[in-house]
Design a protein around this motif. Structure first.
Motif, mmCIF file in Angstrom:
data_model
loop_
_atom_site.group_PDB
_atom_site.id
_atom_site.type_symbol
_atom_site.label_atom_id
_atom_site.label_comp_id
_atom_site.label_asym_id
_atom_site.label_seq_id
_atom_site.Cartn_x
_atom_site.Cartn_y
_atom_site.Cartn_z
ATOM 1 N N ILE A 129 0.809 -1.189 -0.089
ATOM 2 C CA ILE A 129 -0.044 -0.020 0.024
ATOM 3 C C ILE A 129 0.971 1.266 0.236
ATOM 4 N N LYS A 186 -1.056 7.160 2.454
ATOM 5 C CA LYS A 186 -2.585 7.280 2.078
ATOM 6 C C LYS A 186 -3.224 6.533 3.529
ATOM 7 N N TYR A 187 -2.665 5.799 4.199
ATOM 8 C CA TYR A 187 -3.420 5.141 5.386
ATOM 9 C C TYR A 187 -2.755 5.672 6.683
ATOM 10 N N ILE A 234 -5.576 7.143 11.166
ATOM 11 C CA ILE A 234 -6.571 5.942 11.212
ATOM 12 C C ILE A 234 -7.920 6.538 11.325
ATOM 13 N N SER A 255 -12.911 -1.655 12.373
ATOM 14 C CA SER A 255 -11.585 -2.111 12.748
ATOM 15 C C SER A 255 -11.398 -1.863 14.099
ATOM 16 N N GLU A 283 1.536 6.022 11.067
ATOM 17 C CA GLU A 283 1.763 5.677 9.636
ATOM 18 C C GLU A 283 2.198 4.417 9.401
ATOM 19 N N GLY A 314 1.371 -2.290 5.245
ATOM 20 C CA GLY A 314 0.068 -2.145 6.235
ATOM 21 C C GLY A 314 0.329 -2.344 7.711
ATOM 22 N N ARG A 368 1.171 -0.676 11.190
ATOM 23 C CA ARG A 368 1.385 0.570 11.653
ATOM 24 C C ARG A 368 2.595 0.391 12.950
#
Length: 420
Positions: free
Chosen positions: A27, A31-32, A35, A46, A297, A302, A304
């Motif tokens: 990923i 972008k992610y 949270i 989640s 981040e 993916g 964290r």
């Protein structure tokens, strides 16, 4: 600080996991980075999101308030101490054997004694005592308990040969010596290991040292209803109480000198024992709850970041207080910070000392890179969705320069102890 061994295991696991992944399985971390939830009711599916939201709405019970009156401040300090005693779960033990000296070696200008203490029926806790030649029962001296950082041993901190060549850090040895500069100023230094490190380690001396498997010790202590910090501070307090009974030590002038990981038992002991005269906080000051909230981040797979290892886990800690609150509660006793942090947090400590009527008793220094206020980040609230490198930059930490800073602590000790 995460040990090199733990990092290696983590990276290795990630590498193994990537065998089953194609490039399309990665990923874009940015972008992610934060949270978030798409639900209009603000709820999370989640579980990671749920816990993150819980962290964000947590306000520690004993958060310091700059508007405290002096009576309110004293009452708050007492609450901190009671809460600390509650979550540290120190056992009440009677009939324990007295520590005893098992060796003594004369050095130039001082002698090194090795002692053993027995704070639990199952426990042997070795420690070193460095005594200047001019110090004796008729001429007692102030003393410092020296607690090293992660990966360092009591021998490293004392400036003595390692018990095992594998315990020697790769970096320049002199960077981690805590005790010798104090001894050269005529002070007694008592030096301890962190649990699971050096002489207190398991099989690491045959394999991975100077990295240590702290996580196993921490996990089992948690299963027993205790914690790594609860155990380490209990053992250190046992030795501190021994220090108070020694005729060659001025029991009215005992200080704690903690480096990195060693600042954590420093804070616990300071909150629990009002007789400690002063503190050397050789690290930066931060809000650990905030650190957990903003470090989100992920990497390209993916995952964290985890803010700290299980070694730092104390159940209900964030429900009670955070690091700046505990340090503020140490007022009015003399304290020095050698590696700064955010002015926002340090100003809370300054205010606590002002309320206590001893604003001159707090001394704050920053990494040389951030010594000029114009070079520091003056942030009131850290942004969510950052990585570890960004975090350190935002809180004014020059990580490669994280080491012992005797150039600051010795002049400070000369002043607060009125040394000649």
């Amino acid at each position: 600080m995460i040990s090199k061994w733990i990092l290696g295991v983590f990276v290795g696991c990630m590498a193994l996991g990537s065998f089953a992944q194609s490039p399309a399985d990665t990923i874009d971390p940015r972008k992610y980075a934060r949270i978030t939830t798409d639900r209009v009711d603000g709820r999370y599916v989640s579980s990671r999101g749920v816990v993150h939201a819980m962290l964000k709405r947590t306000t520690p019970e004993y958060t310091f308030r700059p508007d405290f009156t002096q009576p309110e401040f004293k009452q708050w300090q007492q609450g901190i101490s009671r809460a600390m005693a509650d979550i540290m779960h120190h056992p009440s033990m009677e009939g324990l054997p007295e520590p005893h000296c098992i060796s003594s070696e004369q050095k130039e200008g001082y002698r090194v004694e090795k002692w053993e203490s027995y704070p639990l029926p199952e426990t042997v806790v070795p420690f070193l005592v460095l005594i200047p030649d001019k110090v004796n029962e008729k001429n007692p001296a102030p003393a410092l308990m020296c607690i090293p950082g992660s990966g360092e041993t009591k021998e490293t901190a004392a400036g003595q040969p390692e018990l095992n060549p594998r315990f020697q850090e790769d970096e320049p040895y002199e960077r981690w010596i805590i005790a010798l500069p104090y001894v050269k100023k005529g002070l007694v230094a008592v030096v301890v290991d962190n649990p699971g490190a050096g002489e207190a380690s398991d099989l690491e001396g045959h394999t991975i040292a100077p990295d240590y498997q702290y996580e196993a010790v921490s996990r089992y202590l948690l299963e027993l209803g205790w914690s790594y910090l609860g155990y380490s501070s209990y053992c250190d307090l046992h030795i501190l109480n021994w220090m108070k009974r020694q005729s060659f030590i001025n029991k009215e002038r005992i200080l704690i000198s903690g480096f990195s990981l060693g600042t954590e038992p420093l804070m616990v002991m300071g909150a629990l024992d009002q007789s400690i005269y002063g503190f050397i906080f050789n690290d930066f000051l931060c809000r650990t709850l905030e650190r957990a909230i903003v470090l989100t981040e992920p990497n390209k797979y993916g995952v964290r970041p985890f803010p700290n290892s299980i070694r730092h886990l104390i159940p209900r800690f964030w429900c009670k207080f955070d690091f700046p609150d505990i340090v503020a509660s140490l007022a009015p006793r003399p304290i020095i910070f050698t590696e700064g942090g955010l002015d926002r947090d340090l100003n809370l400590v300054r205010k606590a000392y002002e309320i206590a009527g001893k604003k001159e008793n707090v001394s704050i220094y920053f990494y040389p890179k951030f010594s000029n206020p114009k070079d520091r980040q003056m942030i009131e609230r850290l942004p969510e969705g950052i990585n570890r490198k960004t975090y350190f930059n935002l809180v004014n930490v020059d990580d490669p320069m994280h080491d012992i800073k005797s150039n600051l602590t010795i002049p400070w000790l000369v002043k607060v102890l009125d040394l000649k």
